[in-house]
Design an enzyme around this catalytic site. Structure first.
Site, PDB file in Angstrom:
ATOM      1  N   TYR A  72      -4.490 -22.337 -24.891  1.00  0.00           N
ATOM      2  CA  TYR A  72      -3.085 -22.758 -24.830  1.00  0.00           C
ATOM      3  C   TYR A  72      -2.779 -23.912 -25.792  1.00  0.00           C
ATOM      4  CZ  TYR A  72      -3.459 -20.352 -20.287  1.00  0.00           C
ATOM      5  OH  TYR A  72      -3.707 -19.460 -19.273  1.00  0.00           O
ATOM      6  N   HIS A 130     -12.427 -17.131 -19.512  1.00  0.00           N
ATOM      7  CA  HIS A 130     -11.046 -16.653 -19.611  1.00  0.00           C
ATOM      8  C   HIS A 130     -10.922 -15.127 -19.467  1.00  0.00           C
ATOM      9  CE1 HIS A 130      -7.009 -18.164 -21.426  1.00  0.00           C
ATOM     10  NE2 HIS A 130      -6.787 -17.140 -20.629  1.00  0.00           N
TER      11      HIS A 130
HETATM   12  N1  NAP Z   1      -6.177 -16.268 -17.022  1.00  0.00           N
HETATM   13  C1  NAP Z   1      -5.315 -15.662 -17.791  1.00  0.00           C
HETATM   14  O1  NAP Z   1      -5.650 -14.794 -18.613  1.00  0.00           O
HETATM   15  C2  NAP Z   1      -3.872 -16.006 -17.648  1.00  0.00           C
HETATM   16  C3  NAP Z   1      -2.885 -15.187 -18.234  1.00  0.00           C
HETATM   17  C4  NAP Z   1      -1.553 -15.541 -18.069  1.00  0.00           C
HETATM   18  C5  NAP Z   1      -1.213 -16.663 -17.323  1.00  0.00           C
HETATM   19  N2  NAP Z   1      -2.184 -17.444 -16.777  1.00  0.00           N
HETATM   20  C6  NAP Z   1      -1.877 -18.670 -16.004  1.00  0.00           C
HETATM   21  O2  NAP Z   1      -0.884 -18.415 -15.024  1.00  0.00           O
HETATM   22  C7  NAP Z   1       0.239 -19.261 -15.238  1.00  0.00           C
HETATM   23  C8  NAP Z   1       1.511 -18.556 -14.837  1.00  0.00           C
HETATM   24  O3  NAP Z   1       1.642 -17.312 -15.482  1.00  0.00           O
HETATM   25  P1  NAP Z   1       2.704 -17.010 -16.629  1.00  0.00           P
HETATM   26  O4  NAP Z   1       3.053 -18.261 -17.308  1.00  0.00           O
HETATM   27  O5  NAP Z   1       2.173 -15.899 -17.454  1.00  0.00           O
HETATM   28  O6  NAP Z   1       3.935 -16.367 -15.857  1.00  0.00           O
HETATM   29  P2  NAP Z   1       4.838 -16.684 -14.559  1.00  0.00           P
HETATM   30  O7  NAP Z   1       4.441 -17.957 -13.925  1.00  0.00           O
HETATM   31  O8  NAP Z   1       4.840 -15.446 -13.762  1.00  0.00           O
HETATM   32  O9  NAP Z   1       6.269 -16.802 -15.214  1.00  0.00           O
HETATM   33  C9  NAP Z   1       6.600 -17.814 -16.110  1.00  0.00           C
HETATM   34  C10 NAP Z   1       7.990 -17.501 -16.658  1.00  0.00           C
HETATM   35  O10 NAP Z   1       8.953 -17.539 -15.600  1.00  0.00           O
HETATM   36  C11 NAP Z   1       9.939 -18.537 -15.878  1.00  0.00           C
HETATM   37  N3  NAP Z   1      10.220 -19.213 -14.593  1.00  0.00           N
HETATM   38  C12 NAP Z   1       9.457 -20.119 -13.965  1.00  0.00           C
HETATM   39  N4  NAP Z   1      10.005 -20.458 -12.785  1.00  0.00           N
HETATM   40  C13 NAP Z   1      11.151 -19.773 -12.673  1.00  0.00           C
HETATM   41  C14 NAP Z   1      12.147 -19.708 -11.693  1.00  0.00           C
HETATM   42  N5  NAP Z   1      12.074 -20.425 -10.572  1.00  0.00           N
HETATM   43  N6  NAP Z   1      13.199 -18.881 -11.905  1.00  0.00           N
HETATM   44  C15 NAP Z   1      13.283 -18.136 -13.026  1.00  0.00           C
HETATM   45  N7  NAP Z   1      12.362 -18.143 -14.001  1.00  0.00           N
HETATM   46  C16 NAP Z   1      11.296 -18.966 -13.825  1.00  0.00           C
HETATM   47  C17 NAP Z   1       9.317 -19.449 -16.900  1.00  0.00           C
HETATM   48  O11 NAP Z   1      10.306 -19.987 -17.747  1.00  0.00           O
HETATM   49  P3  NAP Z   1      10.476 -21.570 -18.075  1.00  0.00           P
HETATM   50  O12 NAP Z   1       9.142 -22.130 -18.418  1.00  0.00           O
HETATM   51  O13 NAP Z   1      11.424 -21.536 -19.234  1.00  0.00           O
HETATM   52  O14 NAP Z   1      11.072 -22.182 -16.852  1.00  0.00           O
HETATM   53  C18 NAP Z   1       8.441 -18.496 -17.694  1.00  0.00           C
HETATM   54  O15 NAP Z   1       9.199 -17.788 -18.650  1.00  0.00           O
HETATM   55  C19 NAP Z   1       0.151 -19.566 -16.730  1.00  0.00           C
HETATM   56  O16 NAP Z   1       0.934 -20.651 -17.119  1.00  0.00           O
HETATM   57  C20 NAP Z   1      -1.330 -19.756 -16.903  1.00  0.00           C
HETATM   58  O17 NAP Z   1      -1.741 -21.021 -16.434  1.00  0.00           O
HETATM   59  C21 NAP Z   1      -3.512 -17.118 -16.915  1.00  0.00           C
END
Ligand code: NAP
Length: 288
Positions: A72, A130
């Site tokens: 990241y 990862h």
């Molecule tokens: N291990 C892996 O391979 C892997 C892969 C993907 C993710 N992850 C981890 O999981 C975390 C979360 O997953 P993710 O970032 O992919 O997706 P997520 O948490 O499902 O969704 C994030 C998205 O939703 C928006 N959002 C957040 N809260 C909201 C709300 N209350 N209402 C409407 N929209 C909202 C965010 O926008 P804004 O930021 O603009 O608010 C962003 O665009 C990551 O940050 C990372 O730490 C791990």
């Protein structure tokens, strides 16, 4: 009339514990380390001030768990926000991950030191592989165990591991993963993996719990949200918590970081959990 007998004591106990959950609630990993049930993810949170502010705000309103990764690029901002939060280090829980091109025994040890320097911390709470990389899983896991034994990390785990990947580790090592961090939400409800992890005392951690925003307009989700006066995002997070998951929604906006933490003052009824469970369509929003 509802009586204790008709509801069932075990159901009552379960309801009691679910209602007791707070933003600081932990679950205990298979090595005894406590991990907060709700965390802030920072994937695609821009490097610099945006991530720093998001993490600082999250810590200010009570989050204690932040999930980042070498990939990241924002480990430095996460570490900086933690150090400047004024919180004792032991009251925060930081996860980072080793990227695929760094896997292997020596290269994992080197990559870990690089992450630690970038974080500006003296230890990491949870270090994850990862993604599974063919042919390197065992060497990398051996290095993860060394980091654990050297007290550089408090817990080690994996991410994006399917059952055969987990079996390879379980069959070859005495130390098994504490966590498997995978994409998990009602639209990707991987029951078999969840069951396997539960049976093997590997805590499942849900990433992309908000479907990266793709399903937030789903009619069922909205209807359930209306019923509890909660947003679809809050329903998704609560669903994960009630399935005993650790959940790490990402937002870089203060209002949403706060909204995503306001999930401890209601409880989804069994029939709503079942309705959400039925939404599975094997939807993956994250690919390697
Ligand atoms: N291990 C892996 O391979 C892997 C892969 C993907 C993710 N992850 C981890 O999981 C975390 C979360 O997953 P993710 O970032 O992919 O997706 P997520 O948490 O499902 O969704 C994030 C998205 O939703 C928006 N959002 C957040 N809260 C909201 C709300 N209350 N209402 C409407 N929209 C909202 C965010 O926008 P804004 O930021 O603009 O608010 C962003 O665009 C990551 O940050 C990372 O730490 C791990």
């Amino acid at each position: 009339m509802l009586t204790i007998k008709s509801i069932g004591l075990s159901v009552l106990i379960e309801i009691f514990f679910l209602m007791q959950l707070t933003l600081q609630s932990h679950t205990i990993l298979n090595n005894g380390v406590e991990i907060p049930r709700l965390g802030l993810g920072v994937y695609q949170s821009p490097i610099g001030e945006t991530t720093f502010r998001a993490v600082r705000y999250a810590l200010k309103i009570g989050y204690r768990h932040i999930g980042t990764a070498w990939l990241y690029g924002n480990e430095g901002d996460v570490g900086d926000a933690i150090l400047k939060s004024g919180l004792p280090r032991e009251q925060t829980f930081i996860t980072t991950k080793i990227w695929n091109s760094d896997q292997g025994y020596e290269s994992t040890l080197t990559a870990f030191e690089r992450s630690l320097r970038r974080l500006g911390l003296t230890y990491v709470d949870l270090y994850l592989i990862h993604w599974p990389v063919k042919g390197l899983g065992k060497a990398t896991w051996k290095a993860m165990i060394k980091l654990l034994k050297d007290n550089k990390v408090r817990a080690i785990g994996v991410s994006n591991y399917e059952i055969p990947h987990l079996q390879e580790i379980i069959q070859n090592f005495d130390v098994k993963p504490t966590i498997n961090q995978v994409e998990f939400h009602p639209f990707l409800f991987s029951r078999e993996l969840l069951q396997f992890c539960k049976m093997n005392k590997i805590q499942l951690e849900a990433y992309s719990p908000l479907t990266r925003g793709i399903k937030l307009n789903n009619a069922t989700l909205k209807a359930i949200g209306d019923k509890y006066s909660k947003t679809p995002a809050q329903i998704l997070i609560r669903w994960g918590l009630q399935h005993d998951l650790v959940v790490i929604p990402k937002s870089a906006h203060e209002n949403r970081i706060k909204e995503n933490s306001q999930v401890f003052d209601f409880q989804l009824e069994k029939r709503d959990m079942e309705l959400l469970d039925s939404l599975n369509e094997d939807l993956r929003t994250v690919f390697l």
